[in-house]
Enzyme design. Structure first.
Site, PDB file in Angstrom:
ATOM      1  N   LYS A   1       4.815  -0.900  10.036  1.00  0.00           N
ATOM      2  CA  LYS A   1       4.267  -0.552   8.967  1.00  0.00           C
ATOM      3  C   LYS A   1       4.551   1.067   8.467  1.00  0.00           C
ATOM      4  O   LYS A   1       4.731   1.727   9.388  1.00  0.00           O
ATOM      5  CB  LYS A   1       2.901  -0.358   8.997  1.00  0.00           C
ATOM      6  CG  LYS A   1       1.923  -0.192   7.711  1.00  0.00           C
ATOM      7  CD  LYS A   1       0.349  -0.488   8.272  1.00  0.00           C
ATOM      8  CE  LYS A   1      -0.451   0.011   6.887  1.00  0.00           C
ATOM      9  NZ  LYS A   1      -0.044  -0.582   5.604  1.00  0.00           N
TER      10      LYS A   1
ATOM     11  N   PRO B   1      -5.668  -2.866  -1.189  1.00  0.00           N
ATOM     12  CA  PRO B   1      -5.282  -2.485   0.246  1.00  0.00           C
ATOM     13  C   PRO B   1      -5.408  -3.509   1.135  1.00  0.00           C
ATOM     14  O   PRO B   1      -4.946  -3.648   2.119  1.00  0.00           O
ATOM     15  CB  PRO B   1      -6.221  -1.489   0.349  1.00  0.00           C
ATOM     16  CG  PRO B   1      -7.333  -1.462  -0.305  1.00  0.00           C
ATOM     17  CD  PRO B   1      -6.813  -2.231  -1.764  1.00  0.00           C
TER      18      PRO B   1
ATOM     19  N   THR C   1       0.760  -1.306  -0.112  1.00  0.00           N
ATOM     20  CA  THR C   1       0.162  -0.092   0.075  1.00  0.00           C
ATOM     21  C   THR C   1       0.960   1.267   0.119  1.00  0.00           C
ATOM     22  O   THR C   1       2.091   1.194   0.309  1.00  0.00           O
ATOM     23  CB  THR C   1      -0.803  -0.107   1.050  1.00  0.00           C
ATOM     24  OG1 THR C   1      -0.206  -0.032   2.323  1.00  0.00           O
ATOM     25  CG2 THR C   1      -1.788  -1.300   0.850  1.00  0.00           C
TER      26      THR C   1
ATOM     27  N   HIS D   1      -2.409  -1.052  13.377  1.00  0.00           N
ATOM     28  CA  HIS D   1      -1.380  -2.167  12.504  1.00  0.00           C
ATOM     29  C   HIS D   1       0.132  -2.542  13.407  1.00  0.00           C
ATOM     30  O   HIS D   1       0.269  -1.452  14.641  1.00  0.00           O
ATOM     31  CB  HIS D   1      -0.905  -1.392  11.204  1.00  0.00           C
ATOM     32  CG  HIS D   1      -1.869  -1.893  10.434  1.00  0.00           C
ATOM     33  ND1 HIS D   1      -3.186  -0.994  10.177  1.00  0.00           N
ATOM     34  CD2 HIS D   1      -2.172  -2.846   9.400  1.00  0.00           C
ATOM     35  CE1 HIS D   1      -3.847  -1.523   9.088  1.00  0.00           C
ATOM     36  NE2 HIS D   1      -3.272  -2.576   8.340  1.00  0.00           N
TER      37      HIS D   1
END
Length: 262
Positions: free
Chosen positions: A156, A123, A98, A152
């Site tokens: 990330k 996504p 993403t 998350h």
């Protein structure tokens, strides 16, 4: 048999995708790509000792094995170049990375249509997450007051997540235009109210121990509605990745979102 290459095979998602391809009866793993890996073949790595699969260092080397599908779980700045390269060489991309911009998505889609190459950028590959987005879109018709909290793991790189942005885009299509919160509201700390998307707020949480989670919280007069999805293990994404690999070879354009294939 669908011949597949995995880019970013050493990352957590890439490693899970590599195992899925190996275990899938209809797929053949013909190569993996990682510019920083010193080994030349998967069999040189303990976890893949029984496999004779080349490890490529550059995109150009990939052409030698003529894959049908290019699975990409890399990083945003690399994924765009990889996806464009795949399309240019008539390899169908299945991209879970993403962070691509709207302009990049439009450019890649236009090029795929021009060359008649199918592909998928999603996504989120978890079927439950796709349903969560569709349920949230339906609820937004009746509850214009809504905030998204996405959670998350702390490695990330992009925030908000692609899933959160996609959810907000879908809700925005049906939601009555409204800027939430009190008109005289003031943030005592910048960012306290989260990112703004068409009047809706998105909050990103990054903590170790998490995988991928999203809560869409609606508020109404005297009631509330919460729609939540949790991925507790990266294997939750593999059903969608496998479906993408099977479907993209039948398409003649790039699509955005797994829901287009369900």
């Amino acid at each position: 048999m669908i011949k597949i290459l995995v880019a970013g095979f050493k990352g957590k998602m890439g490693a899970t995708a590599t195992k899925m391809v190996i275990d899938h009866e209809g797929f053949e793993l013909v190569g993996v790509l990682d510019p920083f890996e010193e080994k030349d073949n998967l069999q040189e790595l303990p976890e893949y000792a029984t496999l004779d699969v080349p490890i490529f260092k550059t995109k150009e080397e990939v052409i030698s094995v003529q894959p049908d599908v290019w699975i990409d779980f890399t990083i945003p700045k690399v994924a765009y170049e990889n996806t464009r390269f795949a399309i240019e060489h008539h390899i169908s991309p299945v991209v879970g990375t993403t962070g691509l911009t709207e302009e990049q998505l439009e450019e890649l889609t236009a090029r795929s249509e021009e060359l008649q190459v199918g592909g998928l950028i999603a996504p989120n590959f978890a079927v439950g997450a796709v349903l969560m987005m569709q349920f949230a879109q339906k609820a937004a018709e009746y509850f214009p007051d809504v905030e998204i909290i996405e959670l998350h793991h702390d490695n990330k790189l992009d925030a908000p997540s692609g899933t959160a942005i996609k959810t907000a885009e879908m809700m925005s299509e049906v939601r009555k235009k409204k800027t939430q919160g009190h008109p005289e509201e003031k943030e005592l700390l910048a960012g306290a109210r989260g990112a703004d998307f068409d009047g809706m707020k998105i909050h990103s949480v990054r903590l170790p121990g998490l995988i991928a989670h999203q809560q869409v919280q609606f508020g109404g007069i005297g009631e509330g509605l919460t729609i939540r999805h949790d991925s507790y293990d990266r294997s939750s994404f593999m059903t969608g990745v496998a479906l993408g690999c099977e479907k993209v070879v039948q398409l003649n354009t790039l699509v955005y979102g797994l829901e287009n294939l369900l």
